[in-house]
Write a protein that holds these residues in place. Sequence first.
Motif, PDB file in Angstrom:
ATOM      1  N   ALA A 226     -74.328 -18.446  52.571  1.00  0.00           N
ATOM      2  CA  ALA A 226     -75.209 -17.388  52.057  1.00  0.00           C
ATOM      3  C   ALA A 226     -75.983 -16.700  53.191  1.00  0.00           C
ATOM      4  CB  ALA A 226     -76.178 -17.963  51.031  1.00  0.00           C
ATOM      5  N   ILE A 227     -76.451 -17.553  54.137  1.00  0.00           N
ATOM      6  CA  ILE A 227     -77.210 -16.977  55.271  1.00  0.00           C
ATOM      7  C   ILE A 227     -76.298 -16.119  56.135  1.00  0.00           C
ATOM      8  CG2 ILE A 227     -78.427 -17.538  57.403  1.00  0.00           C
ATOM      9  CD1 ILE A 227     -79.581 -19.986  55.899  1.00  0.00           C
ATOM     10  N   ASP A 228     -75.056 -16.597  56.358  1.00  0.00           N
ATOM     11  CA  ASP A 228     -74.104 -15.793  57.143  1.00  0.00           C
ATOM     12  C   ASP A 228     -73.838 -14.450  56.474  1.00  0.00           C
ATOM     13  OD1 ASP A 228     -73.869 -17.658  59.124  1.00  0.00           O
ATOM     14  OD2 ASP A 228     -72.103 -18.628  58.258  1.00  0.00           O
ATOM     15  N   GLU A 229     -73.695 -14.498  55.130  1.00  0.00           N
ATOM     16  CA  GLU A 229     -73.473 -13.246  54.405  1.00  0.00           C
ATOM     17  C   GLU A 229     -74.686 -12.323  54.557  1.00  0.00           C
ATOM     18  OE1 GLU A 229     -70.807 -12.151  53.146  1.00  0.00           O
ATOM     19  OE2 GLU A 229     -71.641 -10.321  52.291  1.00  0.00           O
ATOM     20  N   ALA A 230     -75.863 -12.948  54.484  1.00  0.00           N
ATOM     21  CA  ALA A 230     -77.090 -12.146  54.664  1.00  0.00           C
ATOM     22  C   ALA A 230     -77.172 -11.572  56.075  1.00  0.00           C
ATOM     23  CB  ALA A 230     -78.324 -12.991  54.365  1.00  0.00           C
ATOM     24  N   LEU A 231     -76.747 -12.377  57.057  1.00  0.00           N
ATOM     25  CA  LEU A 231     -76.755 -11.886  58.438  1.00  0.00           C
ATOM     26  C   LEU A 231     -75.771 -10.747  58.615  1.00  0.00           C
ATOM     27  CD1 LEU A 231     -77.022 -15.230  60.482  1.00  0.00           C
ATOM     28  CD2 LEU A 231     -78.732 -13.425  60.283  1.00  0.00           C
ATOM     29  N   ARG A 232     -74.593 -10.878  57.962  1.00  0.00           N
ATOM     30  CA  ARG A 232     -73.618  -9.791  58.072  1.00  0.00           C
ATOM     31  C   ARG A 232     -74.168  -8.500  57.462  1.00  0.00           C
ATOM     32  NH1 ARG A 232     -69.870 -13.978  57.256  1.00  0.00           N
ATOM     33  NH2 ARG A 232     -69.974 -13.714  54.978  1.00  0.00           N
ATOM     34  N   GLN A 233     -74.921  -8.678  56.385  1.00  0.00           N
ATOM     35  CA  GLN A 233     -75.540  -7.493  55.785  1.00  0.00           C
ATOM     36  C   GLN A 233     -76.610  -6.882  56.711  1.00  0.00           C
ATOM     37  OE1 GLN A 233     -77.014  -8.620  51.951  1.00  0.00           O
ATOM     38  NE2 GLN A 233     -74.954  -8.937  51.060  1.00  0.00           N
ATOM     39  N   LEU A 234     -77.246  -7.736  57.535  1.00  0.00           N
ATOM     40  CA  LEU A 234     -78.272  -7.225  58.465  1.00  0.00           C
ATOM     41  C   LEU A 234     -77.686  -6.597  59.717  1.00  0.00           C
ATOM     42  CD1 LEU A 234     -80.881 -10.127  58.333  1.00  0.00           C
ATOM     43  CD2 LEU A 234     -81.134  -7.850  57.363  1.00  0.00           C
ATOM     44  N   GLU A 235     -76.361  -6.760  59.935  1.00  0.00           N
ATOM     45  CA  GLU A 235     -75.771  -6.228  61.178  1.00  0.00           C
ATOM     46  C   GLU A 235     -75.894  -4.698  61.215  1.00  0.00           C
ATOM     47  OE1 GLU A 235     -72.418  -9.656  62.045  1.00  0.00           O
ATOM     48  OE2 GLU A 235     -71.820  -7.645  61.476  1.00  0.00           O
ATOM     49  N   PRO A 236     -75.910  -4.070  62.404  1.00  0.00           N
ATOM     50  CA  PRO A 236     -75.925  -4.787  63.696  1.00  0.00           C
ATOM     51  C   PRO A 236     -77.359  -5.201  64.054  1.00  0.00           C
ATOM     52  CG  PRO A 236     -75.825  -2.450  64.094  1.00  0.00           C
ATOM     53  CD  PRO A 236     -75.772  -2.616  62.584  1.00  0.00           C
ATOM     54  N   VAL A 237     -77.557  -6.451  64.504  1.00  0.00           N
ATOM     55  CA  VAL A 237     -78.851  -6.985  64.911  1.00  0.00           C
ATOM     56  C   VAL A 237     -78.794  -7.308  66.395  1.00  0.00           C
ATOM     57  CG1 VAL A 237     -80.531  -8.847  64.611  1.00  0.00           C
ATOM     58  CG2 VAL A 237     -79.305  -7.935  62.629  1.00  0.00           C
ATOM     59  N   ASN A 238     -79.819  -6.898  67.105  1.00  0.00           N
ATOM     60  CA  ASN A 238     -79.912  -7.169  68.547  1.00  0.00           C
ATOM     61  C   ASN A 238     -80.416  -8.595  68.731  1.00  0.00           C
ATOM     62  OD1 ASN A 238     -80.153  -7.180  71.284  1.00  0.00           O
ATOM     63  ND2 ASN A 238     -81.710  -5.559  71.391  1.00  0.00           N
ATOM     64  N   MET A 239     -79.531  -9.499  69.114  1.00  0.00           N
ATOM     65  CA  MET A 239     -79.892 -10.904  69.247  1.00  0.00           C
ATOM     66  C   MET A 239     -80.729 -11.174  70.489  1.00  0.00           C
ATOM     67  SD  MET A 239     -78.598 -11.892  66.481  1.00  0.00           S
ATOM     68  CE  MET A 239     -78.901 -13.650  66.620  1.00  0.00           C
ATOM     69  N   ARG A 240     -80.734 -10.214  71.399  1.00  0.00           N
ATOM     70  CA  ARG A 240     -81.518 -10.415  72.629  1.00  0.00           C
ATOM     71  C   ARG A 240     -82.858  -9.691  72.570  1.00  0.00           C
ATOM     72  NH1 ARG A 240     -80.458  -8.628  77.043  1.00  0.00           N
ATOM     73  NH2 ARG A 240     -81.139 -10.402  78.315  1.00  0.00           N
ATOM     74  N   ALA A 241     -83.303  -9.335  71.380  1.00  0.00           N
ATOM     75  CA  ALA A 241     -84.539  -8.554  71.254  1.00  0.00           C
ATOM     76  C   ALA A 241     -85.734  -9.310  71.825  1.00  0.00           C
ATOM     77  CB  ALA A 241     -84.791  -8.192  69.791  1.00  0.00           C
ATOM     78  N   ILE A 242     -85.796 -10.645  71.526  1.00  0.00           N
ATOM     79  CA  ILE A 242     -86.950 -11.412  72.015  1.00  0.00           C
ATOM     80  C   ILE A 242     -86.931 -11.502  73.525  1.00  0.00           C
ATOM     81  CG2 ILE A 242     -88.065 -13.677  71.952  1.00  0.00           C
ATOM     82  CD1 ILE A 242     -86.994 -13.986  69.106  1.00  0.00           C
ATOM     83  N   ASP A 243     -85.723 -11.773  74.096  1.00  0.00           N
ATOM     84  CA  ASP A 243     -85.636 -11.844  75.556  1.00  0.00           C
ATOM     85  C   ASP A 243     -85.964 -10.494  76.191  1.00  0.00           C
ATOM     86  OD1 ASP A 243     -82.744 -14.049  75.349  1.00  0.00           O
ATOM     87  OD2 ASP A 243     -84.906 -14.496  75.378  1.00  0.00           O
ATOM     88  N   GLU A 244     -85.424  -9.448  75.562  1.00  0.00           N
ATOM     89  CA  GLU A 244     -85.719  -8.122  76.094  1.00  0.00           C
ATOM     90  C   GLU A 244     -87.223  -7.815  75.989  1.00  0.00           C
ATOM     91  OE1 GLU A 244     -81.477  -5.908  75.099  1.00  0.00           O
ATOM     92  OE2 GLU A 244     -83.290  -5.347  74.023  1.00  0.00           O
ATOM     93  N   TYR A 245     -87.833  -8.275  74.870  1.00  0.00           N
ATOM     94  CA  TYR A 245     -89.272  -8.055  74.710  1.00  0.00           C
ATOM     95  C   TYR A 245     -90.056  -8.757  75.803  1.00  0.00           C
ATOM     96  CZ  TYR A 245     -93.966  -8.365  72.821  1.00  0.00           C
ATOM     97  OH  TYR A 245     -95.321  -8.294  72.664  1.00  0.00           O
ATOM     98  N   ASN A 246     -89.658 -10.013  76.090  1.00  0.00           N
ATOM     99  CA  ASN A 246     -90.347 -10.748  77.159  1.00  0.00           C
ATOM    100  C   ASN A 246     -90.166 -10.064  78.506  1.00  0.00           C
ATOM    101  OD1 ASN A 246     -91.264 -12.735  75.375  1.00  0.00           O
ATOM    102  ND2 ASN A 246     -89.379 -13.966  75.599  1.00  0.00           N
ATOM    103  N   GLU A 247     -88.922  -9.589  78.766  1.00  0.00           N
ATOM    104  CA  GLU A 247     -88.673  -8.894  80.035  1.00  0.00           C
ATOM    105  C   GLU A 247     -89.525  -7.617  80.122  1.00  0.00           C
ATOM    106  OE1 GLU A 247     -83.983 -10.305  80.420  1.00  0.00           O
ATOM    107  OE2 GLU A 247     -84.510  -8.186  80.193  1.00  0.00           O
ATOM    108  N   VAL A 248     -89.533  -6.897  79.010  1.00  0.00           N
ATOM    109  CA  VAL A 248     -90.307  -5.649  79.018  1.00  0.00           C
ATOM    110  C   VAL A 248     -91.806  -5.935  79.152  1.00  0.00           C
ATOM    111  CG1 VAL A 248     -90.985  -3.664  77.602  1.00  0.00           C
ATOM    112  CG2 VAL A 248     -88.589  -4.326  77.740  1.00  0.00           C
ATOM    113  N   GLU A 249     -92.272  -7.017  78.491  1.00  0.00           N
ATOM    114  CA  GLU A 249     -93.679  -7.359  78.596  1.00  0.00           C
ATOM    115  C   GLU A 249     -94.047  -7.723  80.034  1.00  0.00           C
ATOM    116  OE1 GLU A 249     -94.930 -10.760  76.358  1.00  0.00           O
ATOM    117  OE2 GLU A 249     -96.852  -9.818  75.897  1.00  0.00           O
ATOM    118  N   LEU A 250     -93.132  -8.475  80.697  1.00  0.00           N
ATOM    119  CA  LEU A 250     -93.361  -8.830  82.098  1.00  0.00           C
ATOM    120  C   LEU A 250     -93.380  -7.591  82.979  1.00  0.00           C
ATOM    121  CD1 LEU A 250     -93.666 -11.089  84.218  1.00  0.00           C
ATOM    122  CD2 LEU A 250     -91.170 -11.151  84.393  1.00  0.00           C
TER     123      LEU A 250
END
Length: 805
Positions: free
Chosen positions: A601-625
């Motif tokens: 069910a979660i995979d189906e929900a994730l597919r519905q959320l695509e496309p999702v940027n999985m590196r958003a948190i890392d990118e946020y940390n890089e941008v914050e730095l």
Amino acid sequence: MLLQSRIADVDTKFAATRDELMAARKKLEDVKNEKNELIRTEDRLLDTLRRKSLELREIENQIRDAEAAVATSDSDTLSVRYELEKLSENLESLIRDRDDIESSHFRIKEDIRKLENRLHSLQQEYTITEARVRSSEQGGGYSRAVEMVIGAARQEDLFGIHGTIAQLGRVDRQYSTALEVAAGNRMQAIVVDTDADAAEAIEYLKRRKGGRATFLPLNKLREPRRLENLSYENGVIGYAIDLIQFDSGFEPAFWYVFQDTLVMENLESARRLMGKARMVTLEGELLEKSGAMVGGSISSKSGTSFAAAEKDKLLELAEEIKSLDASRNAAINKQDSIESHLFELSRKIRDCEATISRKENQLDEIAGREAKLAELLESKQADLKAIEESRTELGTEMDRVTAEKADKEKAVSKLEEQISGLEAKLADSPLPEINKKIEFVDEELRRLDGRIRDTEATLNALQLEKEYAEQKIDEAKELIKELEEKKASRMEKVNSLKIKIKEYEEKLEEKKARELELSDELIGLQQEREKVQAEHNAVKRRVSIASTTLEKAKQQVLTLTATKNALFDQEKQFVEELLKRGIEETDEVPNYETVYMRIQAIDEALRQLEPVNMRAIDEYNEVELRLSDLQGKRDTLFTEREQLLERIDQYEQLKRDAFMEAYTSINANFKEIFHELSDGMGELLLDDPDDPFAGGMTIQAQPKEKTLQRIEAMSGGEKSLTALAFIFAIQQYRPAPFYAFDEIDMFLDGWNVERVSRRVKTSGSKVQFIVVSLRKPMIQAASRTIGVTMQENNLTSITGVKLNG
């Protein structure tokens, strides 16, 4: 002896006849003298009578004129009063015209001030816009990596490079802000033909450590999809990609940048469509699909922009500046015309007032004319009566003299007859011949006596000339002696002056050496100033780049904050779903099937959320730095900026203080010197005393017994005196080694020439003046005069005379 004896014999024989003849002749001479005296008396009486007649006619004419003047007094009074009324009406009309023109003059001055302020602001805006257009055309505002790639493409080190989105697109000026905000950092994206070209450019940047850049390979980008028609919605202007002009081959690149972004009229209309599409307003507010809103004030554009809109704005500004400049010139010409008319009206008013004053005096004279004329008539009648009495007395005297003259003429006739008879008796005697000889001898004696007197006079004259010549010789000897003494003293003075000249030449050499040293020092200071100026410009550029980078970072932070908020919303939804499904952390671990189904069910929900940027948190940390690093750099730049601004303010204050010191001193000198030259008042006025460099300076001059007026309305002499007063004021504040004046007294009268010559002589005690002049007072005041004349054969002759020591 023989002649004397003969005379004695004849004299004895005709003694009685001769004595009678001599007595008759003597009496005849006496009568003729009396007759001549009577003739002269008669002439005097006739002349007196003629003069009395002339006086009589003159008095009669004066009486007639006085009577006519008395008769015309009333008509003259009416005529003068009528002229006074007309002059008063004319004066009132002229004063009304002057008031109207002064009002128009004030309005036109105010219009000119407004036009100049508007023109100044437009020129500043034109300069800023022109710099932005030039910067956009030359790649200004791009990152270092983008500039490096574009430069390599121009030098043909890289191939397949078309340019940035900002360079390839053209937009209308009204949409430029919205489209630039919508594109954001993608304005600097570089459009290339293929991904191979992009890879080669990336390797080029890596080798040179030039930073990072975004490349849009046309062969790999997705084709644009069909967009929904939303033009029916209120406030929708259109899709961003439809509002920009570009080559059709670049459409995939512009689709990547703008996609389905909508351009809206304002924020209110955009809020009604939030969530349906990505939107941007004409004022630059950005609304993401996720609900994030970006907006506020927009800083001055120092980064990339669409050059076409700026070019259109530049052309509009140029046209508006041209139109305003033409309006200003027309207003200035109208102002000059009004001032000329105003000056002419003032002159007419003065003339009219003077005429009215004369007419009033004439009216007073007419009012007192009758009494004066009555007194005049009375005195002239008395004079006329006295002249008539005098003429009567003269007529009586004339009749008496005429009668006596007739008696004398009769006595002369009788005596002439008597003398003729006596001469006939003596005609046969030798006495006439002897008398002739006596007369000849007497004549000869008189001639010799005359020659003797002439000779004595000549001798006396020669003696006087001799004495005069001896006196002149003595004076010449004294003069030669005096000149010899002066020559000796002058030679001593020449020798002392030669010594002084030698000393001054040595001092001059020292001064020249010092001048060379100062020149070298000045060159060094100029180089240092240029270096400081270059550093200042570099810092300004760094501040501008940092400001641009800061704006971009702020936009990225806002975007990431919106993403973070969206993720928090999703987390909240997941928590709500967990609660909804009854899953709690304290529950037991479910079995495999349950977990598996949950994972599905979660995979189906994730597919519905695509496309999702999985590196958003890392990118946020890089941008914050990176943001923290940029903020530190920004703080450093702000500190440096404040220091530079403080230094600039200090320089501006020093510049203003130096200017105001010079202005105050020169203004005080100008007031004193202008009063000395013209007995008037003069002053230097700044257009803006609080900010003297924002405006100009005006010379206000009012010569003695003249009205305050512009320099264009002054006479040639007044302009010359005003200009000379200004020059002497500057000279007195900071004199130059010497001044050269060419016929500065051409338009001046003799009295003003003397004043200027005294001023030149006073100022000449400290500096040297070389004056070309044809006026006597200026030449007399000079210490040394050099005359230049044209001789024969077009040869120039130069003479020098030292006049005043």
